[in-house]
Scaffold this active site. Sequence first.
Site, PDB file in Angstrom:
ATOM      1  CG  PHE A 156      -2.161   0.803   1.070  1.00  0.00           C
ATOM      2  CD1 PHE A 156      -3.025   0.652  -0.003  1.00  0.00           C
ATOM      3  CD2 PHE A 156      -2.464   1.772   2.026  1.00  0.00           C
ATOM      4  CE1 PHE A 156      -4.165   1.433  -0.137  1.00  0.00           C
ATOM      5  CE2 PHE A 156      -3.603   2.563   1.908  1.00  0.00           C
ATOM      6  CZ  PHE A 156      -4.450   2.388   0.812  1.00  0.00           C
ATOM      7  N   GLY A 157       1.860   1.221  -0.891  1.00  0.00           N
ATOM      8  CA  GLY A 157       2.749   2.374  -1.059  1.00  0.00           C
ATOM      9  C   GLY A 157       2.125   3.366  -2.035  1.00  0.00           C
ATOM     10  NE  ARG A 158       6.531   6.954  -3.802  1.00  0.00           N
ATOM     11  CZ  ARG A 158       7.582   6.703  -3.025  1.00  0.00           C
ATOM     12  NH1 ARG A 158       7.701   7.278  -1.858  1.00  0.00           N
ATOM     13  NH2 ARG A 158       8.518   5.864  -3.423  1.00  0.00           N
ATOM     14  CB  ILE A 159       2.521   2.506  -7.428  1.00  0.00           C
ATOM     15  CG1 ILE A 159       3.754   3.334  -7.840  1.00  0.00           C
ATOM     16  CG2 ILE A 159       1.816   1.954  -8.660  1.00  0.00           C
ATOM     17  CD1 ILE A 159       4.878   2.557  -8.504  1.00  0.00           C
ATOM     18  CB  SER A 181       4.224  -0.740   8.209  1.00  0.00           C
ATOM     19  OG  SER A 181       4.172  -0.369   6.865  1.00  0.00           O
ATOM     20  NE  ARG A 242      11.796  -4.086 -10.189  1.00  0.00           N
ATOM     21  CZ  ARG A 242      11.418  -2.926 -10.741  1.00  0.00           C
ATOM     22  NH1 ARG A 242      10.282  -2.846 -11.412  1.00  0.00           N
ATOM     23  NH2 ARG A 242      12.189  -1.859 -10.648  1.00  0.00           N
ATOM     24  CD  GLU A 271      11.139  -7.060 -16.742  1.00  0.00           C
ATOM     25  OE1 GLU A 271      10.080  -7.347 -16.173  1.00  0.00           O
ATOM     26  OE2 GLU A 271      11.393  -5.931 -17.170  1.00  0.00           O
ATOM     27  CG  HIS A 289       9.208  -3.203 -17.073  1.00  0.00           C
ATOM     28  ND1 HIS A 289      10.137  -3.885 -16.320  1.00  0.00           N
ATOM     29  CD2 HIS A 289       8.823  -2.141 -16.306  1.00  0.00           C
ATOM     30  CE1 HIS A 289      10.323  -3.271 -15.159  1.00  0.00           C
ATOM     31  NE2 HIS A 289       9.541  -2.202 -15.124  1.00  0.00           N
ATOM     32  CB  ILE A 290       5.123   0.297 -21.157  1.00  0.00           C
ATOM     33  CG1 ILE A 290       3.761  -0.402 -21.050  1.00  0.00           C
ATOM     34  CG2 ILE A 290       5.930  -0.226 -22.323  1.00  0.00           C
ATOM     35  CD1 ILE A 290       2.799  -0.029 -22.179  1.00  0.00           C
ATOM     36  N   GLY A 291       5.240   0.555 -17.501  1.00  0.00           N
ATOM     37  CA  GLY A 291       4.565   1.281 -16.427  1.00  0.00           C
ATOM     38  C   GLY A 291       4.875   2.769 -16.394  1.00  0.00           C
TER      39      GLY A 291
HETATM   40  C1  DGY Z   1      10.873   1.346 -11.905  1.00  0.00           C
HETATM   41  O1  DGY Z   1      11.121   2.554 -11.922  1.00  0.00           O
HETATM   42  O2  DGY Z   1      11.166   0.628 -10.955  1.00  0.00           O
HETATM   43  C2  DGY Z   1      10.147   0.759 -13.079  1.00  0.00           C
HETATM   44  O3  DGY Z   1      10.027  -0.589 -13.035  1.00  0.00           O
HETATM   45  C3  DGY Z   1      10.715   1.245 -14.374  1.00  0.00           C
HETATM   46  O4  DGY Z   1      10.129   2.469 -14.527  1.00  0.00           O
END
Ligand code: DGY
Length: 323
Positions: A156-159, A181, A242, A271, A289-291
């Site tokens: 439950f972090g920023r993303i 936490s 990941r 990957e 992996h285009i996040g």
């Molecule tokens: C990161 O920043 O950890 C991503 O996987 C790549 O942007």
Amino acid sequence: MNKPKVVVTRKWPVAVENQLKARFDVQLNETDQPMSVEALKHAMQTADALLPTVTDAISADVMNVAARQVQFIGNFGVGYNNIDINAAQQQGLVVTNTPHVLTDCTADIAMLLLLMSARRAAEAERLLLSGNWTGWGPTQLMGQKVTGKTLGLIGFGRIAQAMAKKAHHGFGMKILFYVPSEPDSAIVEDLQAVRCQSLDELLSEAHFVSVHCPGGAATRHLINEQRLQLMRPSAHLINTARGDVVDSNALIKALKAGWIAGAGLDVYEGEPQINPEFLSLNNITLLPHIGSASEETRIAMGERVVSNLVAYFDGHEPADRVV
Ligand code: DGY
């Protein structure tokens, strides 16, 4: 005074490369070919700073070169499991990452994968592209509705929080999360989110499960065969964190056996190699992996590295210091 020598391991957005050129003696990588271990070791011996990214393995072996000159490693990425952090700490190296600036774009991709997986969009597009679509049908490509469903967040972090906001305020989703936490209570309240007591509880309740914990030894194969069997048969698993958090062979088994309905992946174990069995499945959405891959975000990530680098060589504490 001589400018510090900086080696950039991959091609960066030009606007940020220009900022580096103005301040440092920079070695860029115009070909964008990943550097070999030998080239990374050579950089460690000849430069003052190395700017790698998530595709460069900065192992203890790479850092332990004789007469190492590099003092600063500015990772282009928020995740830094590509760097042996214990070895860096032992060696007295300063390491920074790029938090905050990629939060929304990565959460957008997680939401995109959730929607695509739920609505079978990748499979639908393949049907259209194959030339075999014969027209609308009442039972054709029926997926699952997203609005009002339950999203379970692992981490439950920023993303995760950014995704939760989009899902809750945009799609009326109920939010569950599992994190060791205690999180900020204002965010939990705003999202009317519920903290699960265990990961197993979250997996069995959520309609959509999205992975947002760091990679590495502590979370490797957290999602394994046994845990996939706890999920609903109509559930979807999303991973933008990941690859090694999810056991790919177990996921393939789950998708084939119908333990879950679908999966959306942006990251992979080992990957850029992809388990070939993923490619033959219909109930999976695969992105490379285009996040964080928006122009704005990739420039902002580079600028974050530059400001950490400048701070370090000006004798200040870099804002995003990891060790
Ligand atoms: C990161 O920043 O950890 C991503 O996987 C790549 O942007």
